[in-house]
Design a protein around this motif. Structure first.
Motif, PDB file in Angstrom:
ATOM      1  N   PRO A  92       0.808  -1.226   0.000  1.00  0.00           N
ATOM      2  CA  PRO A  92       0.000   0.000   0.000  1.00  0.00           C
ATOM      3  C   PRO A  92       0.838   1.272   0.000  1.00  0.00           C
ATOM      4  CG  PRO A  92      -0.902  -1.600   1.529  1.00  0.00           C
ATOM      5  CD  PRO A  92       0.438  -2.133   1.097  1.00  0.00           C
ATOM      6  N   VAL A  93       0.553   2.144  -0.944  1.00  0.00           N
ATOM      7  CA  VAL A  93       1.315   3.373  -1.090  1.00  0.00           C
ATOM      8  C   VAL A  93       1.132   4.304   0.109  1.00  0.00           C
ATOM      9  CG1 VAL A  93      -0.505   4.629  -2.325  1.00  0.00           C
ATOM     10  CG2 VAL A  93       1.899   5.184  -2.755  1.00  0.00           C
ATOM     11  N   ALA A  94      -0.021   4.219   0.762  1.00  0.00           N
ATOM     12  CA  ALA A  94      -0.275   5.101   1.906  1.00  0.00           C
ATOM     13  C   ALA A  94       0.748   4.890   3.016  1.00  0.00           C
ATOM     14  CB  ALA A  94      -1.687   4.878   2.440  1.00  0.00           C
ATOM     15  N   GLY A  95       1.310   3.681   3.103  1.00  0.00           N
ATOM     16  CA  GLY A  95       2.283   3.389   4.136  1.00  0.00           C
ATOM     17  C   GLY A  95       3.612   4.093   3.950  1.00  0.00           C
ATOM     18  N   LEU A  96       3.805   4.740   2.800  1.00  0.00           N
ATOM     19  CA  LEU A  96       5.038   5.474   2.574  1.00  0.00           C
ATOM     20  C   LEU A  96       5.091   6.772   3.373  1.00  0.00           C
ATOM     21  CD1 LEU A  96       5.293   5.296  -1.332  1.00  0.00           C
ATOM     22  CD2 LEU A  96       6.512   3.862   0.320  1.00  0.00           C
ATOM     23  N   LEU A  97       3.927   7.282   3.752  1.00  0.00           N
ATOM     24  CA  LEU A  97       3.845   8.612   4.337  1.00  0.00           C
ATOM     25  C   LEU A  97       3.624   8.585   5.838  1.00  0.00           C
ATOM     26  CD1 LEU A  97       1.567  10.320   1.653  1.00  0.00           C
ATOM     27  CD2 LEU A  97       4.070  10.153   1.682  1.00  0.00           C
ATOM     28  N   ASP A  98       4.163   9.591   6.503  1.00  0.00           N
ATOM     29  CA  ASP A  98       3.881   9.805   7.922  1.00  0.00           C
ATOM     30  C   ASP A  98       2.439  10.288   8.019  1.00  0.00           C
ATOM     31  OD1 ASP A  98       3.490  11.205  10.411  1.00  0.00           O
ATOM     32  OD2 ASP A  98       5.668  11.238  10.671  1.00  0.00           O
TER      33      ASP A  98
END
Length: 268
Positions: free
Chosen positions: A184-190
């Motif tokens: 999941p790309v969302a996990g890249l961000l704080d």
């Protein structure tokens, strides 16, 4: 400085309708920033899917008109979702231009840091955009389908887990492309700041998922080819800059009833 803002309101019922960020740009932007419309100038007008990557000639004309070319360093941001900025970053790399970076956290981070804003629209100084397309950085539906049984290709679905598993009715059909893993790309961000997590932390997760294995070709996909560029961007920061993006992604894949889909958990 380039503002690549695009809006994608998700209705409760019916298909989404993407909107240009031109009005948001006109209302406020970083001083000196120019606006890149991913839905028009940088997209293929003949393709029914919005923001499909334009051909090299069209892209070069649009980029050159904004002053993107030899001698220019390009900083790209979005007013909300960083992945609109990574989309333009990816398109620039696709067309052979490397001197581009993404403003981490976009306009919200700029505001939080006390950065100035303006509604004054700058006038670009056109440049000649010269570059050669890198075909290894983009995949068509036919190419993805042909690689389904290729152990040397790792397909990566970057959507949330419920969508990956087929539990969310978003596309014409539900599920993921056979053999693809979920990252999941969302996990890249704080989640608190919206900025990229430390690259060293992400590198550990990339290695665990097999995304830094040089023995395989990595191809990312999402719903429409936007979020997939976010993982490609983060992987490039971690040292892997050869990741391909399936431009049509699930919007194109699920539109063809002959193409296979599976549901359930990731094979990794």
């Amino acid at each position: 400085m380039i503002d690549s803002t695009t809006h994608l309101p998700i209705p409760e019922d019916g298909p989404y309708t993407p909107e240009s960020g031109a009005l948001a740009y006109a209302a406020e932007h970083i001083p000196g920033a120019l606006f890149a419309d991913l839905l028009t100038d940088f997209a293929d007008p003949s393709d029914p899917q919005p923001w499909t990557a334009a051909d090299h000639q069209r892209f070069a004309a649009a980029a050159g008109a904004l002053g993107i070319g030899d001698g220019a360093t390009v900083v790209i941001y979005s007013q909300h979702d960083v992945f609109w900025a990574t989309r333009l970053w990816w398109q620039l790399r696709l067309e052979g231009f490397d001197d581009a970076v993404v403003l981490d956290g976009g306009l919200p981070a700029w505001k939080n840091a006390g950065g100035e804003l303006t509604d004054a629209v700058s006038t670009p100084t056109p440049r000649a955009f010269v570059g050669d397309r890198r075909p290894g950085l983009i995949r068509s539906t036919a190419q993805v389908a042909a690689a389904l049984d290729d152990p040397g290709v790792l397909l990566v679905n970057v959507l949330d887990e419920p969508t990956y598993r087929g539990e969310v009715n978003t596309y014409a059909r539900n599920g993921h492309i056979p053999g693809s893993i979920n990252f999941p790309v969302a996990g890249l961000l704080d989640p608190e700041t919206g900025t990229l997590r430390p690259v060293e932390e992400l590198r550990v997760e990339f290695e665990r998922a097999g995304l830094l294995d040089d023995g395989r070709t990595v191809v990312t996909y999402c719903g429409g080819g936007i979020a997939a560029t976010g993982v490609a961007w983060a992987l490039a920061l971690a040292g892997r800059d050869d990741v391909g993006v399936y431009d049509g992604s699930l919007t194109a894949w699920t539109a063809d009833p002959e193409l296979p889909l599976v549901t359930g958990s990731s094979p990794r």
